[in-house]
Design a protein around this motif. Structure first.
Motif, PDB file in Angstrom:
ATOM      1  N   ALA A 105      -8.511  -5.979-162.499  1.00 43.58           N
ATOM      2  CA  ALA A 105      -8.763  -4.609-162.045  1.00 43.58           C
ATOM      3  C   ALA A 105     -10.232  -4.497-161.656  1.00 43.58           C
ATOM      4  O   ALA A 105     -11.072  -5.280-162.110  1.00 43.58           O
ATOM      5  N   ALA A 106     -10.527  -3.528-160.826  1.00 40.76           N
ATOM      6  CA  ALA A 106     -11.909  -3.304-160.398  1.00 40.76           C
ATOM      7  C   ALA A 106     -12.755  -2.866-161.602  1.00 40.76           C
ATOM      8  O   ALA A 106     -12.298  -2.066-162.419  1.00 40.76           O
ATOM      9  N   PRO A 107     -13.958  -3.404-161.707  1.00 44.78           N
ATOM     10  CA  PRO A 107     -14.819  -3.028-162.832  1.00 44.78           C
ATOM     11  C   PRO A 107     -15.062  -1.520-162.888  1.00 44.78           C
ATOM     12  O   PRO A 107     -15.214  -0.860-161.867  1.00 44.78           O
ATOM     13  N   LYS A 108     -15.060  -0.999-164.093  1.00 45.59           N
ATOM     14  CA  LYS A 108     -15.308   0.412-164.394  1.00 45.59           C
ATOM     15  C   LYS A 108     -14.214   1.359-163.913  1.00 45.59           C
ATOM     16  O   LYS A 108     -14.366   2.568-164.001  1.00 45.59           O
ATOM     17  N   SER A 109     -13.115   0.826-163.414  1.00 49.70           N
ATOM     18  CA  SER A 109     -11.999   1.693-163.026  1.00 49.70           C
ATOM     19  C   SER A 109     -11.225   2.092-164.281  1.00 49.70           C
ATOM     20  O   SER A 109     -11.425   1.536-165.349  1.00 49.70           O
ATOM     21  N   SER A 110     -10.334   3.050-164.144  1.00 50.50           N
ATOM     22  CA  SER A 110      -9.528   3.486-165.279  1.00 50.50           C
ATOM     23  C   SER A 110      -8.652   2.348-165.792  1.00 50.50           C
ATOM     24  O   SER A 110      -8.503   2.160-167.005  1.00 50.50           O
ATOM     25  N   ALA A 111      -8.091   1.578-164.868  1.00 46.54           N
ATOM     26  CA  ALA A 111      -7.249   0.448-165.268  1.00 46.54           C
ATOM     27  C   ALA A 111      -8.076  -0.584-166.032  1.00 46.54           C
ATOM     28  O   ALA A 111      -7.630  -1.131-167.044  1.00 46.54           O
ATOM     29  N   TRP A 112      -9.272  -0.845-165.568  1.00 42.26           N
ATOM     30  CA  TRP A 112     -10.149  -1.817-166.223  1.00 42.26           C
ATOM     31  C   TRP A 112     -10.471  -1.371-167.650  1.00 42.26           C
ATOM     32  O   TRP A 112     -10.424  -2.160-168.582  1.00 42.26           O
ATOM     33  N   ARG A 113     -10.791  -0.073-167.813  1.00 45.30           N
ATOM     34  CA  ARG A 113     -11.100   0.454-169.149  1.00 45.30           C
ATOM     35  C   ARG A 113      -9.882   0.392-170.068  1.00 45.30           C
ATOM     36  O   ARG A 113      -9.996   0.074-171.249  1.00 45.30           O
TER      37      ARG A 113
END
Length: 91
Positions: free
Chosen positions: A71-79
């Motif tokens: 997932a893209a860094p700092k995205s909701s999915a990443w978190r």
């Protein structure tokens, strides 16, 4: 004359303070609304990724796990992925 000027200055300062308090109150309500939306979405993603991660760890397929958990860094999915992985590792 000076007493009227003093009263006007005091009323102006009081009105400014009331407006400042109202603005800060409105800002806190708006912030709570947007944070509630953000955390509701994050909780949903945590549930989705918790199931995915447990199944991927059980299968042992590292390539598939890496592909599905990117997932893209700092995205909701990443978190959400980060939170679930930390929880799984601590268990």
């Amino acid at each position: 004359m000076q007493s009227q000027t003093t009263i006007r200055v005091i009323l102006t300062i009081a009105a400014g303070l009331v407006l400042l308090i109202a603005a800060l109150f409105a800002a806190s309500i708006i912030r709570r609304f947007f944070n509630a939306r953000k955390y509701r979405k994050l909780d949903l993603l945590r549930e989705v990724y918790a199931e995915k991660i447990r199944l991927l760890f059980a299968s042992g397929d590292q390539i598939r796990a890496e592909r599905e958990l990117t997932a893209a860094p700092k995205s909701s999915a990443w978190r959400a992925i980060e939170d679930v992985l930390l929880t799984v590792v601590n268990e």
